[in-house]
Design a protein around this motif. Structure first.
Motif, PDB file in Angstrom:
ATOM      1  N   PHE A  51       8.021   4.931   4.480  1.00  0.00           N
ATOM      2  CA  PHE A  51       8.681   4.838   3.171  1.00  0.00           C
ATOM      3  C   PHE A  51       9.702   5.958   2.988  1.00  0.00           C
ATOM      4  O   PHE A  51       9.556   7.059   3.531  1.00  0.00           O
ATOM      5  CB  PHE A  51       7.640   4.868   2.053  1.00  0.00           C
ATOM      6  CG  PHE A  51       6.747   3.662   2.066  1.00  0.00           C
ATOM      7  CD1 PHE A  51       7.186   2.455   1.527  1.00  0.00           C
ATOM      8  CD2 PHE A  51       5.481   3.709   2.632  1.00  0.00           C
ATOM      9  CE1 PHE A  51       6.380   1.323   1.555  1.00  0.00           C
ATOM     10  CE2 PHE A  51       4.656   2.589   2.674  1.00  0.00           C
ATOM     11  CZ  PHE A  51       5.112   1.395   2.129  1.00  0.00           C
ATOM     12  N   THR A  52      10.740   5.667   2.206  1.00  0.00           N
ATOM     13  CA  THR A  52      11.795   6.655   1.949  1.00  0.00           C
ATOM     14  C   THR A  52      12.049   6.819   0.461  1.00  0.00           C
ATOM     15  O   THR A  52      12.998   7.488   0.063  1.00  0.00           O
ATOM     16  CB  THR A  52      13.120   6.219   2.626  1.00  0.00           C
ATOM     17  OG1 THR A  52      13.382   4.849   2.294  1.00  0.00           O
ATOM     18  CG2 THR A  52      13.040   6.365   4.131  1.00  0.00           C
ATOM     19  N   GLU A  53      11.206   6.209  -0.353  1.00  0.00           N
ATOM     20  CA  GLU A  53      11.490   6.159  -1.779  1.00  0.00           C
ATOM     21  C   GLU A  53      10.566   7.082  -2.584  1.00  0.00           C
ATOM     22  O   GLU A  53       9.347   7.051  -2.405  1.00  0.00           O
ATOM     23  CB  GLU A  53      11.328   4.691  -2.246  1.00  0.00           C
ATOM     24  CG  GLU A  53      11.792   4.401  -3.651  1.00  0.00           C
ATOM     25  CD  GLU A  53      13.195   4.895  -3.951  1.00  0.00           C
ATOM     26  OE1 GLU A  53      14.032   4.987  -3.039  1.00  0.00           O
ATOM     27  OE2 GLU A  53      13.442   5.231  -5.127  1.00  0.00           O
ATOM     28  N   GLY A  54      11.193   7.901  -3.459  1.00  0.00           N
ATOM     29  CA  GLY A  54      10.441   8.719  -4.417  1.00  0.00           C
ATOM     30  C   GLY A  54       9.371   9.572  -3.782  1.00  0.00           C
ATOM     31  O   GLY A  54       9.592  10.188  -2.732  1.00  0.00           O
TER      32      GLY A  54
ATOM     33  N   TYR B 155       6.906   8.691  -2.203  1.00  0.00           N
ATOM     34  CA  TYR B 155       6.403   8.101  -0.963  1.00  0.00           C
ATOM     35  C   TYR B 155       7.301   8.435   0.232  1.00  0.00           C
ATOM     36  O   TYR B 155       6.967   8.130   1.375  1.00  0.00           O
ATOM     37  CB  TYR B 155       6.263   6.582  -1.122  1.00  0.00           C
ATOM     38  CG  TYR B 155       5.336   6.245  -2.264  1.00  0.00           C
ATOM     39  CD1 TYR B 155       3.953   6.372  -2.112  1.00  0.00           C
ATOM     40  CD2 TYR B 155       5.831   5.874  -3.504  1.00  0.00           C
ATOM     41  CE1 TYR B 155       3.095   6.125  -3.162  1.00  0.00           C
ATOM     42  CE2 TYR B 155       4.976   5.621  -4.569  1.00  0.00           C
ATOM     43  CZ  TYR B 155       3.610   5.753  -4.385  1.00  0.00           C
ATOM     44  OH  TYR B 155       2.759   5.524  -5.424  1.00  0.00           O
ATOM     45  N   ASN B 156       8.451   9.052  -0.055  1.00  0.00           N
ATOM     46  CA  ASN B 156       9.392   9.419   1.019  1.00  0.00           C
ATOM     47  C   ASN B 156       8.686  10.274   2.078  1.00  0.00           C
ATOM     48  O   ASN B 156       8.129  11.320   1.765  1.00  0.00           O
ATOM     49  CB  ASN B 156      10.561  10.205   0.404  1.00  0.00           C
ATOM     50  CG  ASN B 156      11.683  10.430   1.401  1.00  0.00           C
ATOM     51  OD1 ASN B 156      11.672   9.884   2.496  1.00  0.00           O
ATOM     52  ND2 ASN B 156      12.656  11.256   1.011  1.00  0.00           N
ATOM     53  N   GLY B 157       8.711   9.814   3.314  1.00  0.00           N
ATOM     54  CA  GLY B 157       8.097  10.569   4.410  1.00  0.00           C
ATOM     55  C   GLY B 157       6.662  10.177   4.696  1.00  0.00           C
ATOM     56  O   GLY B 157       6.101  10.598   5.703  1.00  0.00           O
TER      57      GLY B 157
HETATM   58  C1  LIG Z   1      13.728  11.538   1.894  1.00  0.00           C
HETATM   59  O1  LIG Z   1      13.450  12.750   2.565  1.00  0.00           O
HETATM   60  C2  LIG Z   1      14.469  13.127   3.482  1.00  0.00           C
HETATM   61  C3  LIG Z   1      13.966  14.322   4.267  1.00  0.00           C
HETATM   62  O2  LIG Z   1      13.358  15.264   3.442  1.00  0.00           O
HETATM   63  C4  LIG Z   1      15.759  13.391   2.727  1.00  0.00           C
HETATM   64  O3  LIG Z   1      16.779  13.752   3.625  1.00  0.00           O
HETATM   65  C5  LIG Z   1      16.155  12.116   1.999  1.00  0.00           C
HETATM   66  O4  LIG Z   1      17.300  12.346   1.205  1.00  0.00           O
HETATM   67  C6  LIG Z   1      15.023  11.629   1.117  1.00  0.00           C
HETATM   68  N1  LIG Z   1      15.366  10.309   0.605  1.00  0.00           N
HETATM   69  C7  LIG Z   1      15.239   9.966  -0.656  1.00  0.00           C
HETATM   70  C8  LIG Z   1      15.657   8.575  -1.006  1.00  0.00           C
HETATM   71  O5  LIG Z   1      14.805  10.727  -1.513  1.00  0.00           O
END
Ligand SMILES: *[C@@H]1O[C@H](CO)[C@@H](O)[C@H](O)[C@H]1NC(C)=O
Length: 196
Positions: free
Chosen positions: A130-133, A135-137
């Motif tokens: 996941f990359t959202e909020g 849940y990112n990472g």
């Molecule tokens: C998710 O985390 C990455 C690495 O920390 C960051 O570069 C990215 O902008 C983040 N994405 C969102 C959608 O917040």
């Protein structure tokens, strides 16, 4: 001067007697040896109540065009109607809506393999990254059977990372659309998962 053989025999004798000795200690003591010890669940924040969450998103298997996200890495055997034995590696976008240009919430990374000789049943092995909020990472790991021509296919969520540590649950896949010309597919995923 004792012979080399004698010393080696003595060494193994001592080794074996040590093991026998530790094996005879209480089981409580065995739990605290060397590489493992019980810890308080508070230390990992696991004293909080477990949450149950429902995630819904769309999984896009893009097999056509210049920039496919799903590629054959092992071709099917020649005499198979079900592409038995073939394997595809995927880095498929997960989106909020069924349209490919709707917001991306993550990727499904892994592979699926044709695992049945008389119907199209896939072995799915993938991580939802996941990359959202918040849940990112974080990731959820799916391992299961996907009989693609059944209306709804259920696959276990066998674990996760980040906010999904200790996660468990199930994913339901329901094909939203298939373009029979390009063979690109869009599948709705509903995932119910327990996590902290
Ligand atoms: C998710 O985390 C990455 C690495 O920390 C960051 O570069 C990215 O902008 C983040 N994405 C969102 C959608 O917040």
């Amino acid at each position: 001067m004792p012979s080399k053989h004698f010393l080696i025999t003595l060494f193994f004798f001592l080794l074996i007697s040590c093991n026998t000795l530790s094996a005879s200690t209480s089981s409580e003591k065995q739990d605290t040896v060397d590489f493992v010890r019980p810890i308080d669940r508070k230390l990992l924040g696991l004293n909080k109540k477990e949450k149950l969450s429902h995630f819904k998103f769309y999984w896009h298997d893009i097999v056509s065009g210049k920039n496919p996200t799903s590629i054959v890495v092992i071709p099917p055997s020649l005499n198979s109607n079900t592409a038995f034995g073939s394997v595809r590696m995927i880095d498929n976008p997960l989106t909020l809506g069924p349209q490919l240009n709707s917001k991306i919430v993550g990727k499904a990374q892994g592979f699926y393999a044709s695992a049945c000789k008389d119907e199209v049943d896939l072995l799915m092995a993938m991580n939802f990254a996941f990359t959202e909020g918040k849940y990112n990472g974080s990731t959820l790991t799916i391992l299961g059977r996907n009989a693609v021509f059944h209306k709804v296919r259920e696959m276990p969520v066998i674990g996760g990372s980040g906010v999904f540590r200790f996660a468990r649950g199930y994913a339901e896949a329901n094909t939203h659309s298939i373009d029979f010309k390009s063979e690109d597919a869009c599948v709705e995923y509903n995932v119910h998962v327990f996590h902290y």
